[in-house]
Write an enzyme that holds these catalytic residues in place. Structure first.
Site, PDB file in Angstrom:
ATOM      1  N   MET A 113      10.623  -6.622   5.278  1.00 35.39           N
ATOM      2  CA  MET A 113      10.902  -7.207   6.778  1.00 35.39           C
ATOM      3  C   MET A 113      12.329  -7.930   6.950  1.00 35.39           C
ATOM      4  O   MET A 113      12.479  -9.050   7.496  1.00 35.39           O
ATOM      5  CB  MET A 113       9.879  -8.101   7.052  1.00 35.39           C
ATOM      6  CG  MET A 113       8.525  -7.601   6.901  1.00 35.39           C
ATOM      7  SD  MET A 113       7.918  -6.280   7.989  1.00 35.39           S
ATOM      8  CE  MET A 113       7.217  -7.417   9.476  1.00 35.39           C
ATOM      9  N   ARG A 114      13.262  -7.098   6.449  1.00 33.60           N
ATOM     10  CA  ARG A 114      14.811  -7.489   6.669  1.00 33.60           C
ATOM     11  C   ARG A 114      15.535  -6.434   7.032  1.00 33.60           C
ATOM     12  O   ARG A 114      15.271  -5.333   6.618  1.00 33.60           O
ATOM     13  CB  ARG A 114      15.418  -8.285   5.413  1.00 33.60           C
ATOM     14  CG  ARG A 114      14.577  -9.385   5.050  1.00 33.60           C
ATOM     15  CD  ARG A 114      15.113 -10.080   3.542  1.00 33.60           C
ATOM     16  NE  ARG A 114      16.585 -10.333   3.728  1.00 33.60           N
ATOM     17  CZ  ARG A 114      16.941 -11.478   4.227  1.00 33.60           C
ATOM     18  NH1 ARG A 114      16.140 -12.314   4.585  1.00 33.60           N
ATOM     19  NH2 ARG A 114      18.405 -11.604   4.383  1.00 33.60           N
ATOM     20  N   SER A 162       0.824  -1.300   0.053  1.00 32.63           N
ATOM     21  CA  SER A 162       0.158   0.072   0.044  1.00 32.63           C
ATOM     22  C   SER A 162       0.870   1.310  -0.132  1.00 32.63           C
ATOM     23  O   SER A 162       0.229   2.345  -0.618  1.00 32.63           O
ATOM     24  CB  SER A 162      -0.982   0.159   1.218  1.00 32.63           C
ATOM     25  OG  SER A 162      -0.387   0.035   2.593  1.00 32.63           O
ATOM     26  N   HIS A 210       8.129   3.250   9.834  1.00 33.32           N
ATOM     27  CA  HIS A 210       7.660   2.479  10.838  1.00 33.32           C
ATOM     28  C   HIS A 210       6.597   2.916  11.545  1.00 33.32           C
ATOM     29  O   HIS A 210       6.183   4.049  11.882  1.00 33.32           O
ATOM     30  CB  HIS A 210       8.659   2.459  11.923  1.00 33.32           C
ATOM     31  CG  HIS A 210       8.727   1.300  13.014  1.00 33.32           C
ATOM     32  ND1 HIS A 210       9.014   0.330  12.906  1.00 33.32           N
ATOM     33  CD2 HIS A 210       8.122   1.608  14.319  1.00 33.32           C
ATOM     34  CE1 HIS A 210       8.457  -0.498  13.877  1.00 33.32           C
ATOM     35  NE2 HIS A 210       8.297   0.489  14.920  1.00 33.32           N
ATOM     36  N   ASN A 261      13.110   4.211   5.685  1.00 33.08           N
ATOM     37  CA  ASN A 261      12.192   3.351   6.042  1.00 33.08           C
ATOM     38  C   ASN A 261      10.905   4.021   6.746  1.00 33.08           C
ATOM     39  O   ASN A 261      10.984   4.921   7.293  1.00 33.08           O
ATOM     40  CB  ASN A 261      12.969   2.308   7.107  1.00 33.08           C
ATOM     41  CG  ASN A 261      11.901   1.259   7.645  1.00 33.08           C
ATOM     42  OD1 ASN A 261      11.182   0.598   6.503  1.00 33.08           O
ATOM     43  ND2 ASN A 261      11.842   0.730   8.876  1.00 33.08           N
TER      44      ASN A 261
HETATM   45  C1  GRF Z   1       3.489  -0.620   6.877  1.00 28.66           C
HETATM   46  O1  GRF Z   1       2.834  -0.636   8.162  1.00 28.66           O
HETATM   47  C2  GRF Z   1       4.879  -0.220   7.488  1.00 28.66           C
HETATM   48  O2  GRF Z   1       4.791   0.801   8.515  1.00 28.66           O
HETATM   49  C3  GRF Z   1       5.658  -1.516   7.925  1.00 28.66           C
HETATM   50  O3  GRF Z   1       5.189  -2.549   7.054  1.00 28.66           O
HETATM   51  C4  GRF Z   1       3.790  -1.950   6.348  1.00 28.66           C
HETATM   52  C5  GRF Z   1       4.024  -2.259   4.970  1.00 28.66           C
HETATM   53  O4  GRF Z   1       2.626  -1.930   4.535  1.00 28.66           O
HETATM   54  N1  GRF Z   1       7.129  -1.223   7.856  1.00 28.66           N
HETATM   55  P1  GRF Z   1       2.556  -2.051   3.112  1.00 28.66           P
HETATM   56  O5  GRF Z   1       3.139  -3.250   2.393  1.00 28.66           O
HETATM   57  O6  GRF Z   1       3.103  -0.725   2.481  1.00 28.66           O
HETATM   58  O7  GRF Z   1       1.123  -2.157   2.567  1.00 28.66           O
END
Ligand code: GRF
Length: 210
Positions: free
Chosen positions: A83-84, A12, A102, A100
């Site tokens: 997620m790395r 998203s 968060h 990034n």
């Molecule tokens: C987001 O909530 C971001 O803060 C976290 O992972 C999620 C990624 O969402 N690091 P998307 O794949 O961009 O929808």
């Protein structure tokens, strides 16, 4: 600049960036068959899967990652659902050019399931942080944050939706600010703004008024 977006989930934030006309030249996912890849395909963005399950060694994985980034002449990186943790070598190579998102007001609630952590803790305000990536885990210099209130009795689902909406608003703006050269990371790790105080204030006013 030529941006790469590193993904691994629903994509998203990638979509929000594409809708904001961020010049995304490459998408890299650490997982196969995630919706983020379909978003990239739909927008005709070159996408690669670097399957984290297939390349277990972190250094080797990041070497492949850097090779891809170099091959596509990538100058800046936005992590969104990736997620790395990047290895030291990768962070060094792109220092000040990798950011990034968060889903909490760092340094509160780093790591996984940050929205859930904040919700369970019972804080009344949480939010979103955009930060430069360093060698630590969610520890890099903070660029900007957007607070999100947690109303008494609010559901976790409702909070998650608000957090995502805040991400989609904040992240493309920050990427554009970097693209325009407004934001730099000093050698001492300080976030510097190449705008007057007045310009920063007016920009932030626009950012926070919905
Ligand atoms: C987001 O909530 C971001 O803060 C976290 O992972 C999620 C990624 O969402 N690091 P998307 O794949 O961009 O929808």
């Amino acid at each position: 600049m030529r941006w790469a977006v590193l993904v691994g989930g629903t994509g998203s934030n990638l979509l929000a960036m594409l809708q904001a006309d961020v010049p995304v030249s490459l998408v890299i996912s650490h997982r196969r068959e995630v919706p983020a890849l379909a978003i990239a395909a739909h927008h005709k963005i070159v996408a690669h899967v670097l399957d984290a399950k297939a390349i277990r060694d972190r250094e080797r994985y990041d070497e492949e990652l850097r090779n891809l980034l170099t091959a596509h002449q990538i100058e800046a990186i936005a992590m969104a659902g990736y997620m790395r943790w990047l290895t030291e070598k990768t962070v060094k190579a792109y220092r000040g050019r990798v950011v990034n998102v968060h889903p909490s007001l760092l340094p509160a609630f780093p790591g996984l399931h940050a929205v859930d952590q904040a919700y369970r803790h019972g804080v009344r305000w949480t939010g979103v942080t955009i930060h430069f990536v360093d060698e630590g885990q969610d520890t890099g210099p903070i660029i900007m944050q957007m607070p999100v209130p947690i109303r008494p009795g609010e559901s976790l689902e409702s909070l998650e939706a608000k957090i995502h909406a805040a991400e989609h608003r904040l992240y493309p703006e920050i990427v554009w600010a970097l693209e325009r050269g407004w934001i730099h990371l000093s050698s001492g790790g300080e976030v510097l703004w190449d705008l007057s105080q007045k310009e920063v204030e007016s920009w932030m006013h626009g950012l926070y008024s919905v």
